[in-house]
Write a protein that holds these residues in place. Structure first.
Motif, PDB file in Angstrom:
ATOM      1  N   LYS A  87       0.865  -1.186   0.000  1.00 56.33           N
ATOM      2  CA  LYS A  87       0.000   0.000   0.000  1.00 56.33           C
ATOM      3  C   LYS A  87       0.893   1.224   0.000  1.00 56.33           C
ATOM      4  O   LYS A  87       1.761   1.367   0.858  1.00 56.33           O
ATOM      5  CB  LYS A  87      -0.923   0.013   1.205  1.00 56.33           C
ATOM      6  N   GLU A  88       0.721   2.080  -0.983  1.00 56.43           N
ATOM      7  CA  GLU A  88       1.598   3.241  -1.106  1.00 56.43           C
ATOM      8  C   GLU A  88       1.481   4.126   0.130  1.00 56.43           C
ATOM      9  O   GLU A  88       0.389   4.389   0.638  1.00 56.43           O
ATOM     10  CB  GLU A  88       1.243   4.031  -2.367  1.00 56.43           C
ATOM     11  N   GLY A  89       2.638   4.585   0.587  1.00 57.89           N
ATOM     12  CA  GLY A  89       2.690   5.387   1.804  1.00 57.89           C
ATOM     13  C   GLY A  89       2.983   4.577   3.043  1.00 57.89           C
ATOM     14  O   GLY A  89       3.273   5.141   4.099  1.00 57.89           O
ATOM     15  N   GLU A  90       2.909   3.228   2.952  1.00 60.04           N
ATOM     16  CA  GLU A  90       3.198   2.376   4.092  1.00 60.04           C
ATOM     17  C   GLU A  90       4.676   1.980   4.080  1.00 60.04           C
ATOM     18  O   GLU A  90       5.254   1.693   3.030  1.00 60.04           O
ATOM     19  CB  GLU A  90       2.333   1.110   4.048  1.00 60.04           C
ATOM     20  N   VAL A  91       5.287   1.956   5.256  1.00 62.23           N
ATOM     21  CA  VAL A  91       6.702   1.618   5.361  1.00 62.23           C
ATOM     22  C   VAL A  91       6.902   0.111   5.237  1.00 62.23           C
ATOM     23  O   VAL A  91       7.821  -0.356   4.578  1.00 62.23           O
ATOM     24  CB  VAL A  91       7.275   2.142   6.687  1.00 62.23           C
TER      25      VAL A  91
ATOM     26  N   GLY B 247      -6.996   3.388  -0.565  1.00 64.13           N
ATOM     27  CA  GLY B 247      -5.837   4.055  -1.138  1.00 64.13           C
ATOM     28  C   GLY B 247      -5.301   3.290  -2.328  1.00 64.13           C
ATOM     29  O   GLY B 247      -5.985   2.459  -2.931  1.00 64.13           O
ATOM     30  N   ALA B 248      -4.050   3.570  -2.672  1.00 63.42           N
ATOM     31  CA  ALA B 248      -3.412   3.010  -3.857  1.00 63.42           C
ATOM     32  C   ALA B 248      -2.577   1.797  -3.474  1.00 63.42           C
ATOM     33  O   ALA B 248      -1.834   1.818  -2.489  1.00 63.42           O
ATOM     34  CB  ALA B 248      -2.547   4.059  -4.546  1.00 63.42           C
ATOM     35  N   TYR B 249      -2.674   0.737  -4.289  1.00 60.73           N
ATOM     36  CA  TYR B 249      -1.939  -0.497  -4.060  1.00 60.73           C
ATOM     37  C   TYR B 249      -1.122  -0.836  -5.306  1.00 60.73           C
ATOM     38  O   TYR B 249      -1.499  -0.534  -6.435  1.00 60.73           O
ATOM     39  CB  TYR B 249      -2.888  -1.654  -3.737  1.00 60.73           C
TER      40      TYR B 249
END
Length: 349
Positions: free
Chosen positions: A156-160, A190-192
């Protein structure tokens, strides 16, 4: 003997200080990668150990010695950053950092996953259910590729950290993995993207798939009038009128509407054609009557009409006398003309 005892005392103090320095009682630092921990092949990245002021820092891969084996490390660095100029598969992996304050070393930081991407062609990411979902629904995302990857990773974009990692299965001529997001919440929208990798090098990934956006379904502004409503008011036994929202016409209704428009158009065209023919015929008849008034036909003679019917014909003999030339008493040398008889036809009406 007297020289040995001070030596042993000094060695004991040194060992005690070394043990105290290796205990790691200081809080762990925080390690990050700038600009991101997923680095494209041959790009640069900087690893930073975020801590307060310290005397020394050390950033290394997880394979490096632990803090208790600090004596095996080279001299610690005075900077809290590690710069990688060009990312290669050998530099991908897990990184930690520690720092030294006084004679003590800190506890190691949480591991940083440094991944090299772009090693293989990208897989594809699709949604088996839908991309517009209501909160609490279950979502299935499919990542597949014709390359025989051992594992697929969903990010998931934004996840570390990695969202999910699954072993691939063979489906036809492609390898795939189906990721389940059960009872989704607003934080899961969100974006994946997904990646492919192999077991022998789990830190070297493929190019990222195309972005897939999960969107939460909006709640209706007003309740559906077709659903039953409950009220504490007195019941009204009059016939209720339920207002329904206009629905889009179905395919059959659209076809009926088109057929009606075609039939109506053909009818109008035929009526206009008949009206044109009627006006044209009336105009020709009027022109013919006008020519008749201006040029009447010659009336046949009455004697022709009478001669056509033999019962109504009467013949009359008319005798004409022609006087002889000369005067009385003067003999005429001309022979006496004979009498000329003519017949005149008399028509009886």
């Amino acid at each position: 003997m007297f020289m040995v005892l001070p030596s042993l005392l000094y060695l004991g103090l040194y060992i005690g200080q070394s043990t105290q320095a290796q205990e790691g009682n200081l809080p762990p630092p925080h390690i990050i990668a700038r600009p991101t921990s997923m680095v494209l092949s041959k790009d640069s990245v900087t690893i930073e150990c975020q801590i307060p002021e310290a005397e020394a820092y050390d950033i290394c891969k997880v394979e490096c010695p632990k803090p208790m084996d600090r004596s095996m490390l080279p001299l610690p660095k005075k900077t809290n950053t590690l710069r990688i100029q060009e990312m290669t598969p050998d530099q991908a992996g897990l990184y930690r950092c520690v720092y030294q304050s006084g004679v003590q070393w800190s506890q190691p930081s949480d591991p940083l996953l440094l991944v090299m991407t772009g090693a293989y062609d990208k897989p594809s990411l699709t949604s088996i259910t839908d991309t517009v979902v209501a909160l609490g629904d279950n979502v299935k995302l499919q990542c597949f590729s014709k390359i025989g990857f051992d594992v697929f990773i969903l990010i998931k974009e934004g996840e570390v950290h990695t969202t999910q990692k699954l072993n691939s299965t063979l489906q036809g001529s492609a390898h795939q993995a189906i990721f389940h997001l059960d009872h989704v919440t607003s934080t899961q929208m969100g974006a994946y993207r997904c990646y492919g990798a192999f077991h022998n090098d789990l830190y070297v990934w493929s190019h990222s798939s195309n972005q897939l956006q999960l969107v939460a379904k909006k709640a209706p502004d007003d309740p559906d009038p077709t659903e039953p409503r409950y009220s504490t008011e007195a019941p009204d036994y009059s016939i209720p009128t339920v207002s329904r929202r206009p629905h889009a016409p179905s395919h059959d209704q659209m076809e009926k509407h088109q057929h009606f428009l075609i039939g109506f158009t053909v009818t109008i065209v035929l009526l206009l054609l008949l009206l044109f023919l009627f006006i044209l015929r009336h105009f020709k008849a009027k022109n013919k009557a006008t020519r008749t008034d201006r040029h009447p036909e010659a009336v046949e003679p009455m004697d022709r009409q009478a001669s056509e019917d033999p019962k109504e014909v009467t013949y009359s003999q008319v005798t004409c006398r022609v006087p002889t030339q000369g005067t009385a008493g003067t003999p005429s040398f001309l022979p006496r003309q004979t009498q000329i008889s003519e017949y005149a036809t008399l028509a009886l009406r």
